[in-house]
Design a protein around this motif. Structure first.
Motif, PDB file in Angstrom:
ATOM      1  N   PRO A  35       1.038  -1.149  -0.197  1.00 16.57           N
ATOM      2  CA  PRO A  35       0.019  -0.037  -0.106  1.00 16.57           C
ATOM      3  C   PRO A  35       0.880   1.200   0.170  1.00 16.57           C
ATOM      4  N   ASN A  36       0.458   2.239  -1.136  1.00 16.09           N
ATOM      5  CA  ASN A  36       0.885   3.578  -0.763  1.00 16.09           C
ATOM      6  C   ASN A  36       2.431   3.370  -1.768  1.00 16.09           C
ATOM      7  N   ILE A  37       2.850   2.377  -2.192  1.00 18.13           N
ATOM      8  CA  ILE A  37       4.530   2.528  -2.980  1.00 18.13           C
ATOM      9  C   ILE A  37       4.218   2.301  -3.671  1.00 18.13           C
ATOM     10  N   THR A  38       5.485   3.141  -4.900  1.00 18.12           N
ATOM     11  CA  THR A  38       4.734   2.760  -6.481  1.00 18.12           C
ATOM     12  C   THR A  38       4.920   1.031  -7.357  1.00 18.12           C
ATOM     13  N   LYS A  39       6.873   1.722  -6.700  1.00 20.54           N
ATOM     14  CA  LYS A  39       7.385   0.072  -6.857  1.00 20.54           C
ATOM     15  C   LYS A  39       8.194  -0.474  -5.891  1.00 20.54           C
ATOM     16  N   PRO A  40       7.406  -1.046  -5.168  1.00 20.02           N
ATOM     17  CA  PRO A  40       7.895  -1.853  -3.661  1.00 20.02           C
ATOM     18  C   PRO A  40       8.849  -2.492  -4.164  1.00 20.02           C
ATOM     19  N   SER A  41       9.771  -3.001  -3.110  1.00 19.77           N
ATOM     20  CA  SER A  41      10.578  -3.864  -3.062  1.00 19.77           C
ATOM     21  C   SER A  41      10.452  -4.525  -2.195  1.00 19.77           C
ATOM     22  N   LEU A  42      11.397  -6.164  -1.558  1.00 18.39           N
ATOM     23  CA  LEU A  42      11.925  -6.138  -0.390  1.00 18.39           C
ATOM     24  C   LEU A  42      11.759  -5.975   0.971  1.00 18.39           C
ATOM     25  N   SER A  43      12.248  -4.833   0.358  1.00 27.15           N
ATOM     26  CA  SER A  43      13.125  -4.180   1.441  1.00 27.15           C
ATOM     27  C   SER A  43      11.681  -3.424   2.581  1.00 27.15           C
ATOM     28  N   ASP A  44      10.485  -2.773   1.645  1.00 27.49           N
ATOM     29  CA  ASP A  44       9.394  -2.366   1.506  1.00 27.49           C
ATOM     30  C   ASP A  44       8.432  -3.058   2.806  1.00 27.49           C
ATOM     31  N   VAL A  45       8.899  -4.216   3.345  1.00 28.39           N
ATOM     32  CA  VAL A  45       7.644  -5.201   3.563  1.00 28.39           C
ATOM     33  C   VAL A  45       8.689  -5.284   4.728  1.00 28.39           C
ATOM     34  N   THR A  46       7.778  -5.559   6.028  1.00 25.99           N
ATOM     35  CA  THR A  46       8.470  -5.812   7.459  1.00 25.99           C
ATOM     36  C   THR A  46       7.956  -6.867   7.493  1.00 25.99           C
ATOM     37  N   VAL A  47       8.441  -7.836   9.064  1.00 27.56           N
ATOM     38  CA  VAL A  47       8.229  -8.780   9.359  1.00 27.56           C
ATOM     39  C   VAL A  47       6.901  -9.255  10.419  1.00 27.56           C
ATOM     40  N   ARG A  48       5.523  -9.581  10.092  1.00 24.83           N
ATOM     41  CA  ARG A  48       4.246  -9.527  11.018  1.00 24.83           C
ATOM     42  C   ARG A  48       3.296  -8.759  10.165  1.00 24.83           C
ATOM     43  N   GLN A  49       3.816  -8.445   9.267  1.00 24.71           N
ATOM     44  CA  GLN A  49       2.225  -8.051   8.410  1.00 24.71           C
ATOM     45  C   GLN A  49       1.783  -9.150   7.335  1.00 24.71           C
ATOM     46  N   GLN A  66      -7.000  -6.203  15.654  1.00 24.42           N
ATOM     47  CA  GLN A  66      -6.426  -6.121  14.132  1.00 24.42           C
ATOM     48  C   GLN A  66      -7.261  -7.370  13.403  1.00 24.42           C
ATOM     49  N   ALA A  67      -7.596  -6.976  11.826  1.00 22.55           N
ATOM     50  CA  ALA A  67      -8.652  -7.761  11.499  1.00 22.55           C
ATOM     51  C   ALA A  67      -8.065  -7.307   9.567  1.00 22.55           C
ATOM     52  N   PHE A  68      -7.926  -8.851   9.230  1.00 20.98           N
ATOM     53  CA  PHE A  68      -7.557  -8.815   7.569  1.00 20.98           C
ATOM     54  C   PHE A  68      -8.544  -8.914   6.413  1.00 20.98           C
ATOM     55  N   ALA A  69      -8.436  -8.588   5.782  1.00 21.80           N
ATOM     56  CA  ALA A  69      -9.177  -8.908   5.019  1.00 21.80           C
ATOM     57  C   ALA A  69      -8.950  -9.469   3.767  1.00 21.80           C
ATOM     58  N   ASP A  70     -10.123  -9.966   2.714  1.00 21.21           N
ATOM     59  CA  ASP A  70      -9.764 -10.461   1.695  1.00 21.21           C
ATOM     60  C   ASP A  70     -10.315  -9.430   0.534  1.00 21.21           C
ATOM     61  N   ASP A  71     -10.348 -10.184  -0.837  1.00 21.77           N
ATOM     62  CA  ASP A  71     -10.360  -8.948  -1.813  1.00 21.77           C
ATOM     63  C   ASP A  71     -11.449  -8.559  -2.040  1.00 21.77           C
ATOM     64  N   GLN A  72     -12.567  -9.062  -0.928  1.00 19.51           N
ATOM     65  CA  GLN A  72     -13.608  -8.341  -1.319  1.00 19.51           C
ATOM     66  C   GLN A  72     -14.277  -7.693  -0.199  1.00 19.51           C
ATOM     67  N   ASN A  73     -13.079  -7.672   0.669  1.00 20.54           N
ATOM     68  CA  ASN A  73     -13.387  -6.403   1.711  1.00 20.54           C
ATOM     69  C   ASN A  73     -13.772  -7.509   3.383  1.00 20.54           C
ATOM     70  N   THR A 130      -2.920  -3.654   4.750  1.00 24.32           N
ATOM     71  CA  THR A 130      -2.986  -2.294   5.647  1.00 24.32           C
ATOM     72  C   THR A 130      -4.437  -2.890   6.827  1.00 24.32           C
ATOM     73  N   PRO A 131      -4.000  -3.533   7.881  1.00 22.45           N
ATOM     74  CA  PRO A 131      -4.967  -4.492   8.612  1.00 22.45           C
ATOM     75  C   PRO A 131      -5.542  -3.192   9.171  1.00 22.45           C
ATOM     76  N   VAL A 132      -7.211  -3.446   9.334  1.00 25.27           N
ATOM     77  CA  VAL A 132      -8.420  -2.864   9.876  1.00 25.27           C
ATOM     78  C   VAL A 132      -7.517  -2.835  11.350  1.00 25.27           C
ATOM     79  N   ALA A 133      -7.744  -1.500  11.854  1.00 24.75           N
ATOM     80  CA  ALA A 133      -7.705  -1.769  13.393  1.00 24.75           C
ATOM     81  C   ALA A 133      -8.116  -0.421  14.377  1.00 24.75           C
ATOM     82  N   GLY A 134      -8.553  -0.770  15.187  1.00 25.84           N
ATOM     83  CA  GLY A 134      -9.451   0.022  15.381  1.00 25.84           C
ATOM     84  C   GLY A 134     -10.004  -0.765  17.199  1.00 25.84           C
TER      85      GLY A 134
END
Length: 876
Positions: free
Chosen positions: A705-719, A793-800, A737-741
């Motif tokens: 999310p929010n990165i045009t040309k991402p690489s593995l350096s833009d990824v963090t563990v626990r995502q 903290q929740a994670f959605a599929d491609d249909q939200n 990006t998790p749905v959190a609140g």
């Protein structure tokens, strides 16, 4: 016996009444309620919030008794559970209803179900819903509303000082002790608690109002802010995130301070207020914590600032100048709560000043900074990240956030939108004290530029093209869908018609590609369509283009054929409806045909017995295909697949030979947590705890999310990420990006959650069919274990739709250790709570960073498995 007589009151017999009407539109003035009554303010408040409403005759009935079911409904409406109650009414079984006294009114059934789910009632308890609600029973109800049941159970043997303590049921002693300590329900003037006394409607309003003051979060519809100033029914307040906003008062708004009705002029700067709105108007406002300051506030534009001499000159709305001395300990703050120095309050700044008793400036609230020097050339503008970077041409750069309502002007006139700005534009900006851009004035757009050269690299999927210019330089461009593509003969073209080594001319306006011209005729190369008919003997081909127009072509002999999956192709290998790309010679004969024998669509019907399948393509057209008896099937995590394993609504890719399908790849997705990564590989544990690794390359696309040309350096563990497959082949890894609140609503009947996200917005989400939730180390299915007030903290599929959710555990105490290298904090344990980029940290409602956390600071941490903190609330 004497105490029992003195403390007892007459129990009234109450006839069944209609339910309350929630969410009243405005605050009403009831005929039997006046400002001299102690319940006046709470009644006005709950009327505005919608918890209670008056009678049809215009009265409220403050002395009317309240039934147990009515009290239960009041509490649930007060805390926003009404929609959940309505949705669960059909879940009240006859057996359960009998335990609740039987013949429960239709309007109350769902509230009983929800009360059990929210632990307001015990599942098996006898509940005489039609009887009056006693003070002892209401005390238990309010204590449970505050989630203090365990604390009440631990105090069941508490000594109570009430004169009629012997009348208090043993099972409710702990609840009454808690309610008394918190001041929810106090004793009578005669020293008795009166546990069997029936609560009135007016008393219930008072009790709910007191309960609200003890809640960790505000009930729905009630908002909190800090009052700054007010004039002409307009209030300036610091709301969530300490951002300044304005509120409009309704002409009939009720305003209260210190339990009595007041006017707007009686409010003081820095008063903590709570308010209720009807539409865009405030109809109820109360001061919950007075500041003790006098309302000596001025607002205007700074026209002179002399911090060395300790002077500041302000021009008010009429243009009159005022000069004031700065107090020795003057405080300067911007709209985001950031502390500033007086040197940052320059000419042109908009500010609010509070004067102390000596007439000196004690506080400055900087609404916006002066405009001197806030201009430059756009180096970068990112609308997704809402970020603007300017350069003054002398290697000095400034960064700003783009406000949600930011406007663009050119020569004093409204310009189109932020999308029309581009790198290289000369602009000036107006920003507030937190560096948020409110207006951009286009001073000089970047000149129109023409680049000529040849195509050296092209990615048609991402619409990126690299041009080697005639000047020897390399230029990379993104071709938006709005870019006009055409051939040099004037005919229209598409990105599919663009090839390596094509000569092109690129026209840029305001930094964006407006037109790309392919320097060759448009009727020779790159033609596309579907085969409508083919005559192999006469070598005639009829092609249908994207507009369903038919065109007949003669096939040159010999012709170059490029048919996917066929090493020795002939014309007979071409099938009806096959998508092709072809070229013509000067005689308008086909000299080259490239066939992609793979089609993509959605399955609308499967007839496995007759080996038939119906697919719907992207245009909505459906076609029936015959599937070869020995066709290949690929479905991720399946083996021995056949046509019976392909379902309606599956997305598939099918390889076609002639009119028959020889291979079917079904589209599937895998969701999991990123547990490790290297420079080339990423490791994911799926929802079944199975670990897989993937090599990220040109055939496996990575999106962040929010990165045009991402690489593995833009990824963090626990995502978390979703891996998409065609058959057994992964083609995309999408980091989520998790749905959190905070959970503000649970609708188990409709499988929906309402979450107040950490950006302040509210979001309603639906659960997927395989929804799993982790809470307290236990994995469950369904929403029954999730409660209002939970941090999630929740994670959605491609249909939200939510597939996996993690309910946070909670710990509070003083921080006794901080590891700034690993970003861990400790509270009474040798295991640290992990702080990462997704952790929300606040202090008194203001966002903070990890570096702001201090030793011995009080904190409440909400964390998921592995001690990963999703929210940290600090206090001094």
């Amino acid at each position: 016996m004497r105490k029992r007589i003195l403390c007892g009151i007459l129990t009234l017999s109450i006839a069944a009444t209609a339910p309350f009407s929630a969410f009243a539109a405005t605050v009403r003035q009831f005929g039997d309620v006046n400002a001299m009554m102690m319940e006046y303010r709470p009644i006005m408040k709950l009327s505005a919030q919608g918890t209670i409403k008056g009678r049809e005759d215009g009265n409220f009935g403050p002395t009317d008794p309240v039934k147990q079911l009515e009290a239960l409904v009041m509490v649930q409406r007060f805390f926003g559970m009404e929609n959940t109650a309505i949705a669960t009414a059909n879940l009240l079984t006859a057996e359960t209803e009998k335990k609740f006294g039987g013949n429960v009114p239709a309007w109350g059934k769902g509230y009983l179900v929800t009360a059990v789910n929210q632990n307001l009632l015990d599942a098996g308890e006898y509940f005489p819903w039609h009887q009056g609600a006693t003070r002892a029973w209401v005390a238990r109800l309010l204590v449970r509303l505050l989630n203090k049941e365990q604390e009440a159970q631990s105090r069941m043997s508490a000594t109570l000082s009430f004169a009629d303590a012997n009348l208090i049921p043993a099972s409710l002693r702990g609840h009454i002790a808690i309610a008394s300590d918190l001041g929810l329900i106090r004793g009578r003037e005669n020293g008795c608690f009166d546990p069997n006394g029936i609560v009135t409607r007016g008393e219930m309003a008072i009790f709910l109002d007191r309960t609200e003051r003890k809640m960790d979060q505000l009930p729905p519809g009630i908002n909190e802010a800090t009052f700054i100033s007010g004039r002409d029914a307009i209030l300036s307040v610091l709301g969530e995130g300490n951002l300044l906003s304005s509120l409009s008062l309704d002409t009939n708004a009720r305003i209260f301070g210190a339990e009595k009705a007041v006017t707007l002029s009686d409010l003081n700067p820095q008063d903590k207020i709570r308010y209720i709105k009807d539409g865009d108007k405030v109809v109820y406002l109360e001061v919950v914590q007075g500041s003790g300051q006098s309302a000596n506030v001025l607002r205007g534009e700074v026209i002179a600032s002399l911090p060395e001499q300790g002077l500041l000159t302000l021009k008010d709305d009429t243009g009159k100048p005022f000069t004031y001395s700065l107090a020795a300990s003057v405080s300067v703050m911007n709209l985001s709560g950031q502390k500033l120095s007086t040197s940052q309050v320059g000419p042109g700044s908009k500010a609010q000043l509070r004067l102390n008793n000596e007439g000196k400036i004690a506080e400055i609230l900087l609404e916006s900074v002066g405009q001197q020097g806030l201009q430059g050339t756009i180096i970068d503008i990112n609308l997704t990240a809402k970020l603007l970077v300017l350069s003054d041409g002398a290697n000095h750069y400034s960064s700003y956030y783009l406000g949600d309502s930011a406007t663009v002007e050119y020569n004093g006139k409204r310009f189109a939108s932020l999308e029309d700005l581009a790198k290289g534009d000369m602009v000036s900006v107006e920003v507030d004290g937190s560096y948020v851009v409110n207006k951009i004035i286009l001073q000089k757009p970047k000149s129109t530029v023409t680049v000529k050269g040849t195509v050296s690299l092209i990615s048609k999927d991402s619409r990126l093209v690299t041009i080697k210019g005639d000047d020897g330089q390399l230029y990379a461009f993104e071709l938006p869908e709005t870019t006009a593509l055409q051939f040099s003969d004037g005919t229209s073209a598409a990105i599919e018609n663009l090839y390596l080594q094509d000569a092109v001319t690129v026209q840029l306006e305001s930094g964006a590609v407006k037109k790309l011209v392919i320097v060759r005729a448009g009727n020779t190369k790159g033609l596309t369509g579907k085969i409508a008919s083919i005559d192999t003997s006469r070598r005639l081909l009829i092609v249908k283009d994207s507009r369903d127009r038919l065109q007949s072509y003669e096939i040159k002999d010999p012709v170059i054929l490029d048919i996917e999956g066929n090493s020795n192709p002939t014309i007979s290998n071409l099938g009806i409806d096959t998508s092709i790309e072809f070229e013509l010679n000067t005689d308008n004969k086909i000299t080259y045909i490239k066939s992609k024998n793979t089609i993509e669509g959605v399955v609308t019907r499967v007839d496995a017995d007759r080996h038939l399948i119906t697919l719907r393509d992207t245009t909505g057209a459906e076609k029936i295909y015959t599937v070869e008896t020995n066709a290949e099937y690929q479905i991720f995590r399946r083996s021995g697949e056949d046509l019976d394993d392909v379902d309606v609504d599956d997305r598939v890719k099918a390889r076609v030979s002639g009119d028959k399908i020889t291979r079917i790849q079904v589209h599937t997705q895998l969701t999991g947590e990123i547990i490790d990564k290297t420079s080339e590989r990423i490791y994911i544990k799926d929802m079944d705890d199975y670990e897989r690794s993937y090599t990220v390359n040109s055939s496996l696309k990575l999106t962040v999310p929010n990165i045009t040309k991402p690489s593995l350096s833009d990824v963090t563990v626990r995502q978390w990420a979703v891996v998409s497959y065609w058959g057994d082949e992964p083609y995309q890894i999408a980091v989520q990006t998790p749905v959190a609140g905070e959970v503000t609503g649970v609708d188990t009947g409709r499988d929906k959650l309402v979450i107040r996200q950490y950006d302040g917005s509210s979001r309603t989400v639906e659960t997927a069919s395989r929804f799993k939730v982790d809470k307290g180390g236990t994995t469950s299915y369904g929403l029954s274990v999730i409660s209002v007030g939970d941090r999630i903290q929740a994670f959605a599929d491609d249909q939200n739709r939510i597939m996996r959710a993690f309910v946070a555990s909670k710990v509070s105490g003083k921080i006794d250790g901080i590891n700034r290298t690993t970003k861990d904090i400790y509270i009474g344990t040798t295991v640290g709570y992990i702080i990462d980029s997704n952790t929300i940290i606040t202090l008194n409602g203001v966002r903070k960073n990890f570096d702001d956390i201090q030793q011995k600071q009080s904190a409440t941490i909400y964390y998921t498995s592995g001690y990963k903190a999703i929210e940290v609330t600090l206090s001094n």
